[in-house]
Design a protein around this motif. Structure first.
Motif, PDB file in Angstrom:
ATOM      1  N   ALA A 284       0.564  -0.995   0.238  1.00 39.90           N
ATOM      2  CA  ALA A 284      -0.025   0.414  -0.028  1.00 39.90           C
ATOM      3  C   ALA A 284       0.510   1.361  -0.057  1.00 39.90           C
ATOM      4  N   ASN A 285       2.367   1.370   0.627  1.00 44.30           N
ATOM      5  CA  ASN A 285       2.870   2.906   0.973  1.00 44.30           C
ATOM      6  C   ASN A 285       3.651   2.364  -0.468  1.00 44.30           C
ATOM      7  N   GLN A 286       3.371   1.278  -1.456  1.00 45.38           N
ATOM      8  CA  GLN A 286       4.414   1.807  -2.448  1.00 45.38           C
ATOM      9  C   GLN A 286       3.328   2.383  -3.094  1.00 45.38           C
ATOM     10  N   LEU A 287       2.280   1.753  -3.405  1.00 42.43           N
ATOM     11  CA  LEU A 287       1.406   2.478  -4.428  1.00 42.43           C
ATOM     12  C   LEU A 287       1.250   3.948  -4.259  1.00 42.43           C
ATOM     13  N   VAL A 288       0.643   4.361  -2.572  1.00 44.38           N
ATOM     14  CA  VAL A 288       0.868   5.767  -2.142  1.00 44.38           C
ATOM     15  C   VAL A 288       2.269   6.084  -3.102  1.00 44.38           C
ATOM     16  N   GLY A 289       3.323   5.702  -3.068  1.00 40.70           N
ATOM     17  CA  GLY A 289       4.624   6.369  -3.599  1.00 40.70           C
ATOM     18  C   GLY A 289       4.852   6.264  -4.681  1.00 40.70           C
TER      19      GLY A 289
END
Length: 310
Positions: A284-289
């Motif tokens: 999820a954090n990768q997709l936000v980034g």
């Protein structure tokens, strides 16, 4: 006669309730990446868990999470990043069982080029044929200013076989096997090795289903696990079933693909299909980034391992 014994034993045990009729919609055609589901159907695992499952192939690029969210199918397969995208759009979907613990997407290069890691693909000249997908954006973010020329991917391996400086996206269970069979020299680098590793071939349903029909969900997860264990132990029976449904893949290729995917599915650390909150949070954090989604949903809202708590 074996399948009849299952029915007899269930009747002897007083299993009077009619089997729950459900549909599992696949996001591709019958191939080894779905072998465990066909094994569960073929060997009676679904029946054992009082499920009457119809497996339907929706085809390439099918919007399976949309079909689940709108109630057109109770269960479907997709990838973990698609679950996060769905939830970011307020779609009521949740993951139940993850077949691939390691992302099977890769980049196929010619072994003769002497590449030793995935970053060699981006820092050397040549052509990379790839779809404009999230994994590609991740790689371009990790390996900026690439020397390789990136072009669209239209499928097949003809260009790869014809051009020695040509690389292309692949599934480790597909294009490398086809290229080898046609005399090529493929070498594959997994996208997971670069750090992008979403669970893949993930069974999903609606959160509402977890709350309203927890027993069906538990039985579905258990049957999928049994079916996948059976397929990993012996893929031949399910391959024969899928071969009747998919004439594009011959028996040797079914066998080779089943063998190639096995280490991406089995782990020594967790039971088949199990997911962790840490993996979901990282993705999820990768997709936000990457600006694919605006915010990271709580990881425990995205999946269950069978306790029916989304």
């Amino acid at each position: 006669m074996r399948t009849n014994w299952i029915a007899i034993l269930l009747l002897m045990a007083g299993y009077a309730a009619a089997a729950d009729k459900v549909q599992l919609t696949l996001d591709w055609k019958p191939e080894p990446e779905f072998g465990g589901f066909y094994a569960a159907q073929q060997n009676g695992s679904f029946t054992k868990h009082n499920l009457d499952v119809t497996i339907k192939s929706a085809g390439e690029g099918a919007p399976t999470w949309q079909l689940v969210a709108t109630g057109k199918t109770l269960f479907a397969t997709t990838a973990a990043d698609q679950v996060l995208i769905a939830r970011s759009q307020d779609a009521d979907v949740v993951a139940l069982f993850a077949v691939y613990q390691t992302f099977p997407q890769g980049i196929m290069v010619h072994k003769s080029r002497g590449f030793s890691s995935i970053d060699d693909v981006f820092k050397n000249s040549g052509t990379l044929a790839a779809e404009d997908d999230t994994w590609l954006h991740f790689c371009l973010n990790k390996f900026p200013s690439p020397k390789v020329k990136i072009t669209s991917y239209s499928g097949g391996i003809a260009a790869f076989l014809a051009k020695p400086d040509y690389s292309q996206q692949c599934f480790v269970t597909s294009e490398p096997i086809l290229a080898t069979n046609q005399g090529g020299d493929p070498q594959t680098f997994l996208i997971a090795d670069a750090g992008y590793n979403p669970y893949t071939t993930v069974v999903i349903t609606k959160s509402q289903t977890l709350h309203d029909n927890p027993a069906i969900v538990k039985e579905m997860i258990a049957a999928c696990r049994e079916g996948w264990q059976a397929y990993l132990d012996d893929p031949k029976p399910a391959n024969a079933v899928m071969g009747q449904l998919n004439s594009d893949m011959d028996a040797p290729t079914f066998a080779a693909a089943a063998a190639a995917q096995k280490p991406l599915i089995e782990t020594s650390k967790t039971p088949l299909g199990t997911m962790t909150a840490a993996r979901w949070e990282e993705l999820a954090n990768q997709l936000v980034g990457l600006k694919v989604i605006d915010h990271a949903p709580p990881p425990t809202d995205c999946f269950t391992n069978g306790d029916t708590s989304p």
